[in-house]
Design a protein around this motif. Structure first.
Motif, PDB file in Angstrom:
ATOM      1  N   PHE A  17       0.621  -0.473  -0.178  1.00 24.76           N
ATOM      2  CA  PHE A  17       0.077  -0.131  -0.015  1.00 24.76           C
ATOM      3  C   PHE A  17       0.917   1.000  -0.133  1.00 24.76           C
ATOM      4  O   PHE A  17       0.799   2.384  -0.851  1.00 24.76           O
ATOM      5  CB  PHE A  17      -0.712   0.016   0.893  1.00 24.76           C
ATOM      6  CG  PHE A  17      -2.441   0.820   1.035  1.00 24.76           C
ATOM      7  CD1 PHE A  17      -2.586   1.033  -0.247  1.00 24.76           C
ATOM      8  CD2 PHE A  17      -1.982   2.200   2.355  1.00 24.76           C
ATOM      9  CE1 PHE A  17      -3.848   1.983   0.352  1.00 24.76           C
ATOM     10  CE2 PHE A  17      -2.761   2.890   2.283  1.00 24.76           C
ATOM     11  CZ  PHE A  17      -3.632   3.325   1.089  1.00 24.76           C
ATOM     12  N   GLU A  18       2.271   0.803   0.719  1.00 27.44           N
ATOM     13  CA  GLU A  18       3.305   2.696   0.701  1.00 27.44           C
ATOM     14  C   GLU A  18       3.477   2.882  -0.604  1.00 27.44           C
ATOM     15  O   GLU A  18       3.558   3.775  -0.792  1.00 27.44           O
ATOM     16  CB  GLU A  18       3.893   2.284   2.259  1.00 27.44           C
ATOM     17  CG  GLU A  18       3.615   2.131   3.380  1.00 27.44           C
ATOM     18  CD  GLU A  18       2.501   0.648   3.581  1.00 27.44           C
ATOM     19  OE1 GLU A  18       2.859  -0.025   2.916  1.00 27.44           O
ATOM     20  OE2 GLU A  18       1.873   1.427   4.369  1.00 27.44           O
ATOM     21  N   GLN A  19       3.949   1.386  -0.574  1.00 26.77           N
ATOM     22  CA  GLN A  19       4.101   1.485  -2.850  1.00 26.77           C
ATOM     23  C   GLN A  19       3.197   2.237  -3.338  1.00 26.77           C
ATOM     24  O   GLN A  19       3.657   3.379  -4.652  1.00 26.77           O
ATOM     25  CB  GLN A  19       4.800   0.101  -3.009  1.00 26.77           C
ATOM     26  CG  GLN A  19       6.120  -0.185  -2.805  1.00 26.77           C
ATOM     27  CD  GLN A  19       6.882  -1.345  -2.637  1.00 26.77           C
ATOM     28  OE1 GLN A  19       6.116  -2.226  -3.161  1.00 26.77           O
ATOM     29  NE2 GLN A  19       7.683  -1.468  -2.958  1.00 26.77           N
ATOM     30  N   MET A  20       2.049   1.716  -3.385  1.00 29.80           N
ATOM     31  CA  MET A  20       0.783   2.389  -4.857  1.00 29.80           C
ATOM     32  C   MET A  20       0.559   3.898  -4.057  1.00 29.80           C
ATOM     33  O   MET A  20       0.408   4.628  -4.772  1.00 29.80           O
ATOM     34  CB  MET A  20      -0.135   1.492  -4.467  1.00 29.80           C
ATOM     35  CG  MET A  20      -1.557   2.016  -5.308  1.00 29.80           C
ATOM     36  SD  MET A  20      -2.944   0.991  -4.543  1.00 29.80           S
ATOM     37  CE  MET A  20      -4.092   1.660  -5.271  1.00 29.80           C
ATOM     38  N   GLU A  37      -3.110   9.531  -0.424  1.00 31.97           N
ATOM     39  CA  GLU A  37      -4.001   8.540   0.220  1.00 31.97           C
ATOM     40  C   GLU A  37      -5.453   9.106  -0.093  1.00 31.97           C
ATOM     41  O   GLU A  37      -5.887   7.869  -0.003  1.00 31.97           O
ATOM     42  CB  GLU A  37      -3.438   8.758   1.756  1.00 31.97           C
ATOM     43  CG  GLU A  37      -4.262   7.552   2.495  1.00 31.97           C
ATOM     44  CD  GLU A  37      -3.721   6.967   3.988  1.00 31.97           C
ATOM     45  OE1 GLU A  37      -4.726   5.959   4.342  1.00 31.97           O
ATOM     46  OE2 GLU A  37      -2.752   7.467   4.091  1.00 31.97           O
ATOM     47  N   LYS A  38      -5.436  10.181   0.368  1.00 34.10           N
ATOM     48  CA  LYS A  38      -6.820  10.808   0.076  1.00 34.10           C
ATOM     49  C   LYS A  38      -7.553  10.554  -1.278  1.00 34.10           C
ATOM     50  O   LYS A  38      -8.721   9.941  -1.142  1.00 34.10           O
ATOM     51  CB  LYS A  38      -6.842  11.550   0.858  1.00 34.10           C
ATOM     52  CG  LYS A  38      -8.189  12.689   0.680  1.00 34.10           C
ATOM     53  CD  LYS A  38      -8.269  14.355   0.663  1.00 34.10           C
ATOM     54  CE  LYS A  38      -9.440  15.236   1.026  1.00 34.10           C
ATOM     55  NZ  LYS A  38      -9.239  16.712   0.220  1.00 34.10           N
ATOM     56  N   PRO A  64      -2.733  -4.216  -2.883  1.00 37.46           N
ATOM     57  CA  PRO A  64      -2.202  -3.345  -1.518  1.00 37.46           C
ATOM     58  C   PRO A  64      -3.568  -4.324  -0.864  1.00 37.46           C
ATOM     59  O   PRO A  64      -4.886  -3.824  -1.077  1.00 37.46           O
ATOM     60  CB  PRO A  64      -1.630  -2.583  -1.465  1.00 37.46           C
ATOM     61  CG  PRO A  64      -1.221  -2.031  -3.077  1.00 37.46           C
ATOM     62  CD  PRO A  64      -2.762  -3.110  -4.110  1.00 37.46           C
ATOM     63  N   LEU A  65      -3.382  -5.061   0.383  1.00 30.96           N
ATOM     64  CA  LEU A  65      -4.411  -6.167   1.424  1.00 30.96           C
ATOM     65  C   LEU A  65      -5.062  -4.493   1.192  1.00 30.96           C
ATOM     66  O   LEU A  65      -6.445  -4.436   1.421  1.00 30.96           O
ATOM     67  CB  LEU A  65      -3.648  -6.159   2.531  1.00 30.96           C
ATOM     68  CG  LEU A  65      -4.810  -6.721   3.571  1.00 30.96           C
ATOM     69  CD1 LEU A  65      -5.357  -7.016   2.743  1.00 30.96           C
ATOM     70  CD2 LEU A  65      -3.707  -7.301   4.492  1.00 30.96           C
ATOM     71  N   GLU A  66      -4.690  -3.344   2.190  1.00 31.47           N
ATOM     72  CA  GLU A  66      -5.108  -2.089   2.284  1.00 31.47           C
ATOM     73  C   GLU A  66      -6.006  -1.580   1.609  1.00 31.47           C
ATOM     74  O   GLU A  66      -7.375  -1.210   2.072  1.00 31.47           O
ATOM     75  CB  GLU A  66      -4.598  -1.139   2.956  1.00 31.47           C
ATOM     76  CG  GLU A  66      -5.704   0.200   3.627  1.00 31.47           C
ATOM     77  CD  GLU A  66      -5.878  -0.317   4.575  1.00 31.47           C
ATOM     78  OE1 GLU A  66      -7.023   0.573   4.705  1.00 31.47           O
ATOM     79  OE2 GLU A  66      -5.792  -1.179   5.460  1.00 31.47           O
ATOM     80  N   ALA A  67      -5.534  -1.627  -0.399  1.00 32.10           N
ATOM     81  CA  ALA A  67      -6.517  -1.086  -0.944  1.00 32.10           C
ATOM     82  C   ALA A  67      -7.630  -1.889  -1.814  1.00 32.10           C
ATOM     83  O   ALA A  67      -8.414  -1.772  -1.672  1.00 32.10           O
ATOM     84  CB  ALA A  67      -5.924  -0.751  -2.358  1.00 32.10           C
ATOM     85  N   ALA A  68      -7.112  -3.633  -1.122  1.00 34.31           N
ATOM     86  CA  ALA A  68      -8.152  -4.019  -1.452  1.00 34.31           C
ATOM     87  C   ALA A  68      -9.031  -4.601  -0.702  1.00 34.31           C
ATOM     88  O   ALA A  68     -11.012  -4.560  -0.841  1.00 34.31           O
ATOM     89  CB  ALA A  68      -7.614  -6.033  -1.184  1.00 34.31           C
TER      90      ALA A  68
END
Length: 145
Positions: A17-20, A37-38, A64-68
């Motif tokens: 997620f950080e890389q995204m 991020e917003k 990424p997990l957070e985006a999923a």
């Protein structure tokens, strides 16, 4: 019927997620990680309200997990929006001008497209109403199946 939250991961995401967020920050020329991020949260949640079926599950497995989580926590709309209506909806939800919302949408969806890969992106575009190809950074037309 299996919920897409419970679907097994078919492969590991290509980025964290950080890389995204860093990709979106760089490509979108955002001044801070928080601003990137917003944009990611707004656009990915909006996409989660539009996308259904196997394409939704397959995309979630590549993000990424957070985006999923952001994608799959959304309840899909009964009637999906066209690409332009999608941008207008995001602008209304965020209170941002249409031009900056369009910029956010294209920047985030380009990162989503990179994570999805060409074959899955083609399937996603076939499922969505007209007007999304350009938002994802595709210039060619996608024929309906």
């Amino acid at each position: 019927m299996m919920s897409d939250r419970c679907a097994p991961l078919q492969q590991l995401p290509a980025m964290t997620f950080e890389q995204m967020l860093e990709k979106v920050r760089y490509e979108g020329a955002y001044p801070t990680r928080e601003r990137a991020e917003k944009a990611v949260r707004l656009v990915v949640s909006g996409l989660g309200r539009q996308l259904t079926g196997d394409e939704r599950v397959d995309l979630a497995s590549r993000l990424p997990l957070e985006a999923a989580r952001i994608l799959t926590e959304q309840i899909p709309d009964a009637l999906p929006l066209t690409g332009w209506a999608f941008v207008k909806d995001l602008a209304a939800r965020s209170g941002a001008p249409l031009a900056s919302t369009r910029w956010d949408t294209g920047t985030v969806l380009a990162a989503v497209a990179a994570a999805a890969g060409s074959e899955l992106l083609t399937r996603i575009l076939r499922r969505l109403p007209s007007g999304y190809a350009h938002l994802f950074g595709r210039t060619g037309l996608v024929q309906a199946a």
